[in-house]
Design an enzyme around this catalytic site. Sequence first.
Site, PDB file in Angstrom:
ATOM      1  N   SER A 155     -82.339 101.897  51.891  1.00 57.22           N
ATOM      2  CA  SER A 155     -81.052 101.249  52.190  1.00 57.22           C
ATOM      3  C   SER A 155     -79.956 102.256  52.510  1.00 57.22           C
ATOM      4  CB  SER A 155     -80.645 100.334  51.027  1.00 57.22           C
ATOM      5  OG  SER A 155     -81.576  99.313  50.844  1.00 57.22           O
TER       6      SER A 155
ATOM      7  N   ASP B  92     -80.848 100.145  56.448  1.00 57.50           N
ATOM      8  CA  ASP B  92     -81.819  99.096  56.765  1.00 57.50           C
ATOM      9  C   ASP B  92     -81.163  97.799  57.204  1.00 57.50           C
ATOM     10  OD1 ASP B  92     -80.833  98.432  54.240  1.00 57.50           O
ATOM     11  OD2 ASP B  92     -82.734  97.584  53.560  1.00 57.50           O
TER      12      ASP B  92
ATOM     13  N   ASP C 166     -79.316  95.511  55.886  1.00 56.53           N
ATOM     14  CA  ASP C 166     -79.227  94.271  55.104  1.00 56.53           C
ATOM     15  C   ASP C 166     -77.832  94.067  54.538  1.00 56.53           C
ATOM     16  OD1 ASP C 166     -79.259  96.176  53.083  1.00 56.53           O
ATOM     17  OD2 ASP C 166     -80.763  95.150  51.858  1.00 56.53           O
TER      18      ASP C 166
ATOM     19  N   ASP D 152     -75.727  99.573  56.825  1.00 54.93           N
ATOM     20  CA  ASP D 152     -76.419 100.629  56.095  1.00 54.93           C
ATOM     21  C   ASP D 152     -77.745 100.907  56.787  1.00 54.93           C
ATOM     22  OD1 ASP D 152     -77.727  98.296  55.372  1.00 54.93           O
ATOM     23  OD2 ASP D 152     -78.053  98.904  53.297  1.00 54.93           O
TER      24      ASP D 152
END
EC number: 5.4.2.10
Length: 481
Positions: free
Chosen positions: A129, A273, A275, A271
Amino acid sequence: MMIMPEEGHPLSRMLASYPPQALRCDLPAGSLFGTDGIRGKAGDLLTAPFALQVGYWAGQVLQETAARRAPVIIGQDSRNSSDMLAMAIAAGLTASGLEVWHVGLCPTPCVSYLARTTDAIGGIMISASHNPPEDNGIKFFSDAGTKLLKDLSAKIEAGLRGDRLENILSQTNNCGSYQHQKELTQQYRNAVFATLPQGLSLDGLKIVLDLAWGASVHLAPELFQALGAEVIALHHQPDGNKINVNCGSTHIDQLQGAVQFHNADLGFAFDGDADRVIAVDNTGRIVDGDYILYLWGKQLQAAGQLPNNLIVGTVMANLGFERAWEKLGGQLHRTAVGDQYVQAAMWQTGAMLGGEQSGHILCHHHSVSGDGIQTALHLAALVREAGVPLNELIDQSFQTYPQFLKNVRVEDRDRRLNWQNCDVLQTEIAKAEAAMGDKGRVLVRASGTEPVIRVMVEAEEQYLAEYWTQHLVNVVQSHLG
């Protein structure tokens, strides 16, 4: 004797250079699973042999839970270690007899979506992340697209601690297959597009995107441009050495500067990834998850699409947000920090909207996971529908209480996770709470993803929040650091 899979199989390719003694993993004490799967330093805990075992036991647990054999989706971010970990996990999954569909670089919510909507029995995302490039992680999803429940994570860990890799490999007579299926990411792209208002046009809006050298570099610009927006992209190539470094949702400075320099209407920072997302208005002001929840919640409330006017937030949600939402007849249900806790509370309460101040936003009208790109698109659509700049919407929303958050590094895992046993710290927390009364609050917690204790204080008066934050930080450093 070790039975090797057929030549050319990913399990054979990955194991070819490893002597038998290298295929043994010494696991640390304490739970391997944090608040978002397994996370650590690549090459330390997260090695190829370890990831292979994770893949094998995840495969066993997913098959047992689903009571069938079907593919598992694997996605990854751009970190240098993500290829290695993805292939090792694929090897373990195929060793357990499962088929693997590897979709490559993609946002975490893409894996969640594909696990839910294809014939897959689950999904695995390789990402840490917002963490720095040297870290990585392994996130697990069920065939419903949700994070694996604790009892299933515990079964995976029990397998990891209960068998040796040599014994696992001796059982791999019935290997599954591996397929690279990048084209599946288009299904996710189309699904995100379909959640937006019909006929939406962002023509005339200038939008800056900070893509953090990560998983959103291709999809986010494509979607905004398809809707007619003028896109200025920062950190727009996948780069495993730079992912999240002084950019993205935890480092907003460059996005703020770019929005002001280009006279843009708004900006979004994802960020690694994708999400989560943090927005910036046309003046360069940060619009965090609390503001996004307030604005989106107000829109859903007006449309009659917010049952009981309920929003799920976390203990980090600002008091200013909570009190403003209550004035609109709403209620805020708080959970522990972590999108899986928000998700669980949403299912339990029937809430359709929830999220975190850090930018994880979940809207059950559209998906079952936090989705930074989808959230950004809906906020842009909200601005277009309102017909006024984002800064005006923020001015009309609420005033945050001054909030100070500091991270104190505590390397000793036992001390960090059991900080509540520190009597001195508990005494000082009680003093802070008594001093502020109902005009402030204190939150101390151990991070589930980093070796730090987070100290947060917010109060109506800035000097009180600042003073008590630093005071408690000093106590943590003196007695736990």
